[in-house]
Design a protein around this motif. Structure first.
Motif, PDB file in Angstrom:
ATOM      1  N   ASP A 134      74.273 -13.771  28.084  1.00 43.34           N
ATOM      2  CA  ASP A 134      73.322 -14.304  28.904  1.00 43.34           C
ATOM      3  C   ASP A 134      72.625 -15.501  28.043  1.00 43.34           C
ATOM      4  O   ASP A 134      72.410 -16.697  28.603  1.00 43.34           O
ATOM      5  CB  ASP A 134      72.166 -13.488  29.489  1.00 43.34           C
ATOM      6  N   LEU A 135      72.157 -15.318  26.871  1.00 45.22           N
ATOM      7  CA  LEU A 135      71.595 -16.410  26.114  1.00 45.22           C
ATOM      8  C   LEU A 135      72.623 -17.526  25.853  1.00 45.22           C
ATOM      9  O   LEU A 135      72.207 -18.680  25.876  1.00 45.22           O
ATOM     10  CB  LEU A 135      70.949 -15.878  24.886  1.00 45.22           C
ATOM     11  N   VAL A 136      74.010 -17.278  25.555  1.00 44.77           N
ATOM     12  CA  VAL A 136      74.587 -18.353  25.174  1.00 44.77           C
ATOM     13  C   VAL A 136      74.817 -19.144  26.556  1.00 44.77           C
ATOM     14  O   VAL A 136      74.925 -20.162  26.429  1.00 44.77           O
ATOM     15  CB  VAL A 136      76.150 -17.633  24.766  1.00 44.77           C
ATOM     16  N   TYR A 137      74.958 -18.385  27.500  1.00 40.87           N
ATOM     17  CA  TYR A 137      75.128 -19.048  28.805  1.00 40.87           C
ATOM     18  C   TYR A 137      74.125 -19.976  29.136  1.00 40.87           C
ATOM     19  O   TYR A 137      74.304 -21.187  29.343  1.00 40.87           O
ATOM     20  CB  TYR A 137      75.130 -18.053  29.882  1.00 40.87           C
ATOM     21  N   PHE A 138      72.847 -19.563  29.118  1.00 36.32           N
ATOM     22  CA  PHE A 138      71.804 -20.446  29.078  1.00 36.32           C
ATOM     23  C   PHE A 138      71.906 -21.738  28.128  1.00 36.32           C
ATOM     24  O   PHE A 138      71.480 -22.630  28.746  1.00 36.32           O
ATOM     25  CB  PHE A 138      70.320 -19.648  28.946  1.00 36.32           C
ATOM     26  N   GLY A 139      71.882 -21.362  26.843  1.00 34.47           N
ATOM     27  CA  GLY A 139      71.852 -22.383  25.801  1.00 34.47           C
ATOM     28  C   GLY A 139      73.131 -23.527  26.214  1.00 34.47           C
ATOM     29  O   GLY A 139      72.824 -24.654  26.157  1.00 34.47           O
ATOM     30  N   ILE A 140      74.048 -22.974  26.692  1.00 38.87           N
ATOM     31  CA  ILE A 140      75.323 -24.054  27.094  1.00 38.87           C
ATOM     32  C   ILE A 140      74.969 -24.929  28.394  1.00 38.87           C
ATOM     33  O   ILE A 140      75.010 -25.951  28.305  1.00 38.87           O
ATOM     34  CB  ILE A 140      76.465 -23.358  27.004  1.00 38.87           C
ATOM     35  N   ARG A 141      74.594 -24.038  29.212  1.00 39.33           N
ATOM     36  CA  ARG A 141      74.448 -24.859  30.687  1.00 39.33           C
ATOM     37  C   ARG A 141      73.100 -25.609  30.407  1.00 39.33           C
ATOM     38  O   ARG A 141      73.101 -26.638  31.322  1.00 39.33           O
ATOM     39  CB  ARG A 141      74.351 -23.509  31.669  1.00 39.33           C
ATOM     40  N   HIS A 142      72.199 -25.157  29.687  1.00 40.64           N
ATOM     41  CA  HIS A 142      71.002 -26.110  29.842  1.00 40.64           C
ATOM     42  C   HIS A 142      71.252 -27.428  29.178  1.00 40.64           C
ATOM     43  O   HIS A 142      70.679 -28.259  29.647  1.00 40.64           O
ATOM     44  CB  HIS A 142      69.671 -25.319  28.976  1.00 40.64           C
ATOM     45  N   ASN A 143      71.951 -27.366  28.103  1.00 41.62           N
ATOM     46  CA  ASN A 143      72.347 -28.434  27.452  1.00 41.62           C
ATOM     47  C   ASN A 143      73.419 -29.451  28.057  1.00 41.62           C
ATOM     48  O   ASN A 143      73.225 -30.624  28.067  1.00 41.62           O
ATOM     49  CB  ASN A 143      72.769 -28.110  25.888  1.00 41.62           C
ATOM     50  N   TYR A 144      74.262 -28.825  28.805  1.00 46.85           N
ATOM     51  CA  TYR A 144      75.215 -29.397  29.658  1.00 46.85           C
ATOM     52  C   TYR A 144      74.552 -29.996  30.728  1.00 46.85           C
ATOM     53  O   TYR A 144      74.919 -31.252  31.159  1.00 46.85           O
ATOM     54  CB  TYR A 144      76.258 -28.468  30.456  1.00 46.85           C
ATOM     55  N   ILE A 145      73.591 -29.604  31.248  1.00 41.90           N
ATOM     56  CA  ILE A 145      72.753 -30.250  32.344  1.00 41.90           C
ATOM     57  C   ILE A 145      71.836 -31.459  32.045  1.00 41.90           C
ATOM     58  O   ILE A 145      71.617 -32.553  32.297  1.00 41.90           O
ATOM     59  CB  ILE A 145      72.210 -29.280  33.227  1.00 41.90           C
ATOM     60  N   ASN A 146      71.237 -31.135  30.967  1.00 43.63           N
ATOM     61  CA  ASN A 146      69.969 -31.830  30.398  1.00 43.63           C
ATOM     62  C   ASN A 146      70.295 -32.724  29.126  1.00 43.63           C
ATOM     63  O   ASN A 146      69.677 -33.737  28.893  1.00 43.63           O
ATOM     64  CB  ASN A 146      68.842 -31.042  30.175  1.00 43.63           C
ATOM     65  N   ASN A 147      71.193 -32.572  28.399  1.00 43.02           N
ATOM     66  CA  ASN A 147      71.534 -33.296  26.964  1.00 43.02           C
ATOM     67  C   ASN A 147      73.145 -33.542  26.926  1.00 43.02           C
ATOM     68  O   ASN A 147      73.652 -33.435  25.694  1.00 43.02           O
ATOM     69  CB  ASN A 147      71.157 -32.140  25.869  1.00 43.02           C
ATOM     70  N   PHE A 148      73.754 -33.934  28.102  1.00 46.30           N
ATOM     71  CA  PHE A 148      75.169 -33.878  28.017  1.00 46.30           C
ATOM     72  C   PHE A 148      75.612 -34.828  27.047  1.00 46.30           C
ATOM     73  O   PHE A 148      76.344 -34.867  26.186  1.00 46.30           O
ATOM     74  CB  PHE A 148      75.944 -34.075  29.305  1.00 46.30           C
ATOM     75  N   LYS A 149      74.946 -36.252  27.045  1.00 49.15           N
ATOM     76  CA  LYS A 149      75.342 -37.260  26.130  1.00 49.15           C
ATOM     77  C   LYS A 149      75.072 -37.060  24.777  1.00 49.15           C
ATOM     78  O   LYS A 149      75.802 -37.617  23.976  1.00 49.15           O
ATOM     79  CB  LYS A 149      74.726 -38.592  26.648  1.00 49.15           C
ATOM     80  N   SER A 150      73.950 -36.364  24.367  1.00 49.93           N
ATOM     81  CA  SER A 150      73.754 -36.305  22.917  1.00 49.93           C
ATOM     82  C   SER A 150      74.286 -34.736  22.416  1.00 49.93           C
ATOM     83  O   SER A 150      74.503 -34.979  21.145  1.00 49.93           O
ATOM     84  CB  SER A 150      72.064 -36.299  22.850  1.00 49.93           C
ATOM     85  N   ARG A 151      74.679 -34.066  23.085  1.00 50.45           N
ATOM     86  CA  ARG A 151      75.119 -32.776  22.620  1.00 50.45           C
ATOM     87  C   ARG A 151      76.237 -31.908  22.862  1.00 50.45           C
ATOM     88  O   ARG A 151      76.706 -31.353  22.244  1.00 50.45           O
ATOM     89  CB  ARG A 151      73.798 -31.616  22.720  1.00 50.45           C
ATOM     90  N   ILE A 152      76.938 -32.864  23.937  1.00 47.58           N
ATOM     91  CA  ILE A 152      78.156 -32.150  24.433  1.00 47.58           C
ATOM     92  C   ILE A 152      79.314 -33.011  23.947  1.00 47.58           C
ATOM     93  O   ILE A 152      79.212 -34.434  24.027  1.00 47.58           O
ATOM     94  CB  ILE A 152      78.113 -31.921  25.875  1.00 47.58           C
ATOM     95  N   ARG A 153      80.207 -32.622  23.339  1.00 45.00           N
ATOM     96  CA  ARG A 153      81.414 -33.208  22.682  1.00 45.00           C
ATOM     97  C   ARG A 153      82.654 -32.806  23.242  1.00 45.00           C
ATOM     98  O   ARG A 153      82.716 -31.683  23.428  1.00 45.00           O
ATOM     99  CB  ARG A 153      81.417 -33.286  21.369  1.00 45.00           C
ATOM    100  N   PRO A 154      83.577 -33.598  23.554  1.00 42.27           N
ATOM    101  CA  PRO A 154      84.849 -33.177  23.636  1.00 42.27           C
ATOM    102  C   PRO A 154      85.755 -32.518  22.653  1.00 42.27           C
ATOM    103  O   PRO A 154      85.596 -32.704  21.417  1.00 42.27           O
ATOM    104  CB  PRO A 154      85.673 -34.398  24.178  1.00 42.27           C
TER     105      PRO A 154
END
Length: 200
Positions: free
Chosen positions: A62-82
């Motif tokens: 649950d916590l991993v899901y929240f951490g990933i989805r939260h950043n995917y939605i709100n910090n995509f450009k700064s924290r999500i990388r291909p």
């Protein structure tokens, strides 16, 4: 964790309207503070966290899901990388585990150190530093609108409704939530304790 629609009965309305106790003090926050509270709770509803009886019961997945989805939605450009691995079997995107842990600490005040593969509700592979996952878009997103607030010591009690981000006139549910006073990064905020939603 999944949304389960139920009839918004008179009983449910009374339940949500009568959660006050003698120790609760009704607050009258201004528009800016109500907006801050609504944004805080929307961080959970936008990822589908509508039912949490007690945050201590949340699993590592649950916590991993929240951490990933939260950043995917709100910090995509700064924290999500291909993913740098061509045709990676674990997913086309990555996020550093430290950002997952930071988000869990910020919004739940939980020191998350158990990094491992996650299965549900989002499959993610942990390689020792990064989580690998596939993104998903297209789901209906609901935000929280706080309408009333009460306080019992360091615990805040919020009540309000959810609305469809794409159509603010669509108000499909009522919610109530509790959160404790929390300081993160030197700023005053809250950490979620519970949330309950009744859908019509």
């Amino acid at each position: 964790m999944k949304r389960v629609p139920v009839v918004l009965s008179l009983f449910a309305l009374l339940l949500f309207a009568s959660c006050a106790s003698a120790s609760l003090v009704e607050l009258k926050p201004g528009a800016d503070e109500l907006k801050r509270m609504s944004i805080f709770l929307s961080n959970f509803t936008e990822v589908g966290f509508f039912e949490i009886e007690d945050v201590s019961w949340l699993t590592g997945d649950d916590l991993v899901y929240f951490g990933i989805r939260h950043n995917y939605i709100n910090n995509f450009k700064s924290r999500i990388r291909p993913c740098k691995v061509k045709n990676c079997p674990y997913g086309s995107m990555t996020i550093e585990a430290k950002w997952v842990a930071e988000s869990v600490k910020k919004y739940f005040d939980i020191d998350f150190k158990q990094h491992d593969d996650a299965e549900e509700p989002l499959k993610a592979h942990y390689d020792g530093k990064l989580y690998h996952f596939d993104g998903s878009d297209g789901d209906v997103v609901y935000y929280a609108q706080v309408q009333t607030v009460a306080r019992d010591g360091d615990v805040f009690h919020f009540k309000g409704h959810l609305y469809n981000v794409s159509d603010k006139k669509e108000i499909p549910a009522l919610f109530r939530a509790t959160a404790k006073a929390h300081t993160f990064g030197g700023k005053r905020t809250w950490a979620l304790l519970s949330i309950e939603t009744v859908w019509n």
